[in-house]
Write a protein that holds these residues in place. Structure first.
Motif, PDB file in Angstrom:
ATOM      1  N   ARG A  19       0.824  -1.210   0.000  1.00 39.32           N
ATOM      2  CA  ARG A  19       0.000   0.000   0.000  1.00 39.32           C
ATOM      3  C   ARG A  19       0.863   1.267   0.000  1.00 39.32           C
ATOM      4  O   ARG A  19       0.601   2.205  -0.766  1.00 39.32           O
ATOM      5  CB  ARG A  19      -0.929  -0.016   1.218  1.00 39.32           C
ATOM      6  N   THR A  20       1.896   1.284   0.832  1.00 37.61           N
ATOM      7  CA  THR A  20       2.781   2.449   0.862  1.00 37.61           C
ATOM      8  C   THR A  20       3.583   2.551  -0.437  1.00 37.61           C
ATOM      9  O   THR A  20       3.783   3.649  -0.970  1.00 37.61           O
ATOM     10  CB  THR A  20       3.722   2.377   2.063  1.00 37.61           C
ATOM     11  N   CYS A  21       4.048   1.418  -0.939  1.00 33.84           N
ATOM     12  CA  CYS A  21       4.833   1.431  -2.182  1.00 33.84           C
ATOM     13  C   CYS A  21       4.023   1.995  -3.340  1.00 33.84           C
ATOM     14  O   CYS A  21       4.552   2.740  -4.182  1.00 33.84           O
ATOM     15  CB  CYS A  21       5.330   0.027  -2.509  1.00 33.84           C
ATOM     16  N   ARG A  22       2.756   1.656  -3.415  1.00 37.63           N
ATOM     17  CA  ARG A  22       1.912   2.198  -4.480  1.00 37.63           C
ATOM     18  C   ARG A  22       1.865   3.724  -4.411  1.00 37.63           C
ATOM     19  O   ARG A  22       1.950   4.412  -5.426  1.00 37.63           O
ATOM     20  CB  ARG A  22       0.505   1.636  -4.364  1.00 37.63           C
ATOM     21  N   ARG A  23       1.722   4.247  -3.187  1.00 36.34           N
ATOM     22  CA  ARG A  23       1.647   5.707  -3.024  1.00 36.34           C
ATOM     23  C   ARG A  23       2.953   6.377  -3.418  1.00 36.34           C
ATOM     24  O   ARG A  23       2.951   7.499  -3.934  1.00 36.34           O
ATOM     25  CB  ARG A  23       1.284   6.031  -1.574  1.00 36.34           C
ATOM     26  N   ALA A  45       0.578  -7.437  -5.589  1.00 37.62           N
ATOM     27  CA  ALA A  45       1.925  -7.039  -6.020  1.00 37.62           C
ATOM     28  C   ALA A  45       2.009  -6.924  -7.542  1.00 37.62           C
ATOM     29  O   ALA A  45       1.219  -7.528  -8.274  1.00 37.62           O
ATOM     30  CB  ALA A  45       2.946  -8.050  -5.511  1.00 37.62           C
ATOM     31  N   ASP A  46       2.985  -6.167  -8.006  1.00 40.52           N
ATOM     32  CA  ASP A  46       3.191  -6.030  -9.449  1.00 40.52           C
ATOM     33  C   ASP A  46       3.738  -7.312 -10.068  1.00 40.52           C
ATOM     34  O   ASP A  46       3.439  -7.631 -11.216  1.00 40.52           O
ATOM     35  CB  ASP A  46       4.156  -4.867  -9.725  1.00 40.52           C
ATOM     36  N   ASP A 312       3.682   7.661   8.297  1.00 44.88           N
ATOM     37  CA  ASP A 312       3.720   6.347   7.667  1.00 44.88           C
ATOM     38  C   ASP A 312       5.090   5.739   7.964  1.00 44.88           C
ATOM     39  O   ASP A 312       6.107   6.141   7.383  1.00 44.88           O
ATOM     40  CB  ASP A 312       3.503   6.490   6.156  1.00 44.88           C
ATOM     41  N   LEU A 313       5.142   4.802   8.898  1.00 51.12           N
ATOM     42  CA  LEU A 313       6.420   4.239   9.324  1.00 51.12           C
ATOM     43  C   LEU A 313       7.087   3.415   8.231  1.00 51.12           C
ATOM     44  O   LEU A 313       8.325   3.340   8.169  1.00 51.12           O
ATOM     45  CB  LEU A 313       6.233   3.381  10.577  1.00 51.12           C
ATOM     46  N   VAL A 314       6.311   2.800   7.361  1.00 55.66           N
ATOM     47  CA  VAL A 314       6.907   2.064   6.244  1.00 55.66           C
ATOM     48  C   VAL A 314       7.594   3.034   5.287  1.00 55.66           C
ATOM     49  O   VAL A 314       8.690   2.756   4.784  1.00 55.66           O
ATOM     50  CB  VAL A 314       5.846   1.212   5.522  1.00 55.66           C
ATOM     51  N   GLU A 315       6.980   4.177   5.061  1.00 53.91           N
ATOM     52  CA  GLU A 315       7.629   5.185   4.215  1.00 53.91           C
ATOM     53  C   GLU A 315       8.950   5.630   4.834  1.00 53.91           C
ATOM     54  O   GLU A 315       9.973   5.757   4.131  1.00 53.91           O
ATOM     55  CB  GLU A 315       6.720   6.401   4.016  1.00 53.91           C
TER      56      GLU A 315
END
Length: 660
Positions: A19-23, A45-46, A312-315
């Motif tokens: 979700r974060t990667c998409r953003r 996933a892609d 966003d901690l993943v970001e």
């Protein structure tokens, strides 16, 4: 910035990272085992790469296969999520040696904090308060017993590697220490590949409070305040919240400073958590907390920190791994409101929280009421190979009381069939008076377990409604003409239909007849009810004696599940020739309560046993399950071998028949 990320994990955390990667416009690569071929994280996933059979040791724990998948797909970084290889220093080294970025701390930092005994010594040298205990190398049971007596019972046996409550046992006296130590060592060896344990003083009124820390490669380190994780069962977190109730600014400052000091002591970069235990016997005080361990990864409960900080901690993880400095300094961080997270698991609270496997034939999660982090949907299977988490349910509100209300409301709107869940248990916990008042500690669930796991018997009107559903009479176009079927036959009087129902240990004989206009006259075990059942969209309205309640009903062949006000009841329709429903086990045999590995067989043919004695130990869904003798007697025969993979209901052993 990272261009393409391979996620070396599965389930809800893989979906969360995607979700974060998409953003951020970062391409994603999923990995999957045979059991996860059609999983949600694979779909989102892609790209996706198959890495092996269902057992984690042959797939998600194979670092070589994961790195090869990253190289084959031209990924430039790997995110380990949590669990599996997330705190494996050798894997982190192998990732960087392959020319890839590891989204996490250095291998040296993981090693420094990976073994609890070494970590405690390091913390003591850094001026961080540490729980009294034995953190030496020896695993000699006699020495550990002597150390436990020196520390004073009760004590806590803890695996020095890993976390998540694995390899952890509370021991109240010397008589129980040897068996508890052996069990903890077996579980730790299976979970982490390291069976060594340490011993700590058990704090009798403990609060489990942890601090989220973050560091970068430029020498900066901050904390993002605390999370209270005191609601635990068997050392596994159940509901987490941020901030911690009763926390003073003085104590928050002291804990935050200690956590940052710990992170700086090892040059930490990335997301990490410093876990403390606090003595809450006289309230939270700045001089009554001690370091327990550091988790060198993102935590399952990270969403509550995201909710109160807006970060966003993943970001942040991805930016730090890309070489960027931390986006904010300590003075820029602040707490906004209150957040809570509940872990929804496929487990049956009424059967000792036994994990539940099978297919989610229906799953509704309250996305309109809460943030939902999940890796499954309707039609997915809960397998015995991995953690049985279905979802994390996260709420955020201006204050704690409102957050609690929202959490209970969201949990009351969870609807699932096909596998058992702990939704009702979680809702009861969210409404528990001591927790609501902030007077909880890590022993609350165990003390109030009976009330929290008590399931309400099905009311008569619910049983009558289930009978109507399973008879087909509520289906569109259903005929009430007795000549259209063989049911409802009579010589005189009104046509009546008959249904036999079963729910857990309850049985009903239900008969009913139409009174016209959607109203039915039902007889439930001799009690006469007049009820009206009408459908409006996805909901049903049940009216009994002028009182209308909202229902949700899910039917699957001869089973109907009815949801009302946060409670649910699943009914099976039985025929007149069907036998009584029986539970497995008891009598002369011991059976497997679920699929899993028969880890240890403790007895041999001819051996005398007493009721309740552990005769075998199973391992399933990352848990050890002790199987006990159902009565006094002698072992007649072993029908399953140690090391064998057994199915639910498999007979493990037989006892000699009792004398007449």
């Amino acid at each position: 910035m990272i261009r393409k990320l391979l996620i070396a994990n599965r389930g809800e955390i893989a979906c969360r990272i995607i979700r974060t990667c998409r953003r951020l416009a970062i391409a994603t690569v999923a990995v999957y085992s045979d059991a996860d071929r059609d999983a949600l994280h694979v779909e989102q996933a892609d790209e996706a790469v198959h890495i092996g059979p269902a057992p984690a040791t042959e797939s998600y724990l194979r670092g070589d296969a994961i790195i090869d998948a990253a190289l084959r797909t031209d990924a430039d970084a790997i995110h380990p999520g949590y669990g599996f290889l997330s705190e494996n220093a050798a894997f982190a080294e192998a990732v960087t040696a392959a020319g890839l970025r590891f989204v996490g701390p250095s291998a040296a930092a993981i090693r420094a904090m990976g073994l609890k005994d070494a970590a405690k010594a390091l913390m003591e040298n850094s001026g961080v308060p540490v729980v009294p205990g034995y953190h030496g190398e020896s695993q000699d049971p006699d020495l550990l017993l002597a150390e436990a007596e020196r520390i004073g019972f009760p004590v806590l046996i803890k695996a020095r590697a890993g976390g998540g409550g694995k390899g952890m046992r509370r021991v109240d006296d010397g008589m129980a220490l040897r068996d508890a130590l052996a069990s903890a060592q077996r579980e730790a060896l299976a979970a982490f590949g390291d069976g060594a344990c340490l011993i700590e003083k058990y704090v009798t009124h403990p609060r489990h409070i942890e601090i989220q820390v973050f560091g970068d490669d430029h020498g900066h380190a901050v904390h993002l305040f605390e999370r209270d994780c005191s609601l635990q069962r068997r050392h596994q977190k159940v509901i987490e919240e941020a901030p911690a109730p009763g926390m003073s600014e003085e104590m928050r400052y002291a804990m935050g400073e200690a956590a940052v000091r710990a992170a700086r002591a090892i040059g930490y970069s990335g997301a990490g958590t410093i876990e403390f235990i606090a003595d809450a016997s006289e309230g939270l005080k700045a001089d009554r907390f001690w370091f327990m361990e550091m988790n060198t990864r993102l935590q399952v409960e990270h969403p509550v920190t995201e909710a109160i900080t807006g970060i966003d901690l993943v970001e942040w993880q991805l930016r730090v791994a890309s070489g960027e400095p931390l986006p904010l300094r300590q003075e820029d961080l602040a707490i906004n409101g209150w957040a809570m997270e509940a872990r929804l698991y496929a487990e049956d609270a009424g059967r000792g929280f036994l994990p539940s496997t099978g297919t989610l034939t229906h799953l509704h999660l309250p996305e309109d009421l809460a943030r939902i982090d999940s890796g499954v949907r309707t039609g997915d299977s809960i397998s015995p190979f991995y953690d049985p988490m279905i979802a994390k349910i996260i709420v955020h509100a201006p204050d704690r009381a409102t957050a609690l209300t929202r959490l209970a409301g969201a949990l009351g709107n969870v609807r699932s069939t096909g596998v058992a869940t702990n939704a009702a248990f979680l809702r009861h916990l969210a409404e528990q008076p001591d927790f609501a008042a902030g007077r909880h500690d890590t022993g609350l669930i165990e003390r109030d377990l009976g009330t929290l796991t008590d399931s309400r018997p099905a009311p008569d009107e619910i049983a009558a409604c289930a009978a109507l559903v399973l008879s087909g009479m509520l289906e569109p176009g259903a005929s009430l003409d007795p000549w259209d079927s063989l049911s409802g036959f009579r010589l005189w009087g009104q046509a009546r239909h008959f249904v036999t129902l079963h729910h857990r240990d309850q049985h009903w004989q239900v008969s009913f007849a139409s009174s016209g206009d959607g109203t039915w006259s039902a007889c439930v075990d001799g009690k006469i009810l007049s009820l009206t059942v009408r459908r409006t969209g996805e909901t049903w309205r049940l009216t009994v004696e002028g009182v209308t309640t909202m229902l949700h009903i899910v039917r699957d062949r001869d089973q109907a599940t009815i949801f009302r006000g946060g409670d649910s009841w699943s009914f099976d329709r039985t025929g007149p020739l069907d036998g009584e429903h029986e539970t497995t086990g008891g009598g002369d045999q011991v059976v497997a309560p679920m699929p899993g590995l028969l880890k240890v067989v403790c007895v041999s043919p001819g051996q005398a046993v007493t009721a309740g004695k552990t005769v075998a130990v199973m391992e399933a869904m990352k848990m050890e399950l002790a199987l006990a003798a159902p009565r006094d007697g002698k072992i007649a025969e072993l029908l399953s071998a140690e090391g064998e993979q057994v199915q639910e209901g498999a007979v493990i052993l037989l006892l000699e028949p009792e004398d007449e």
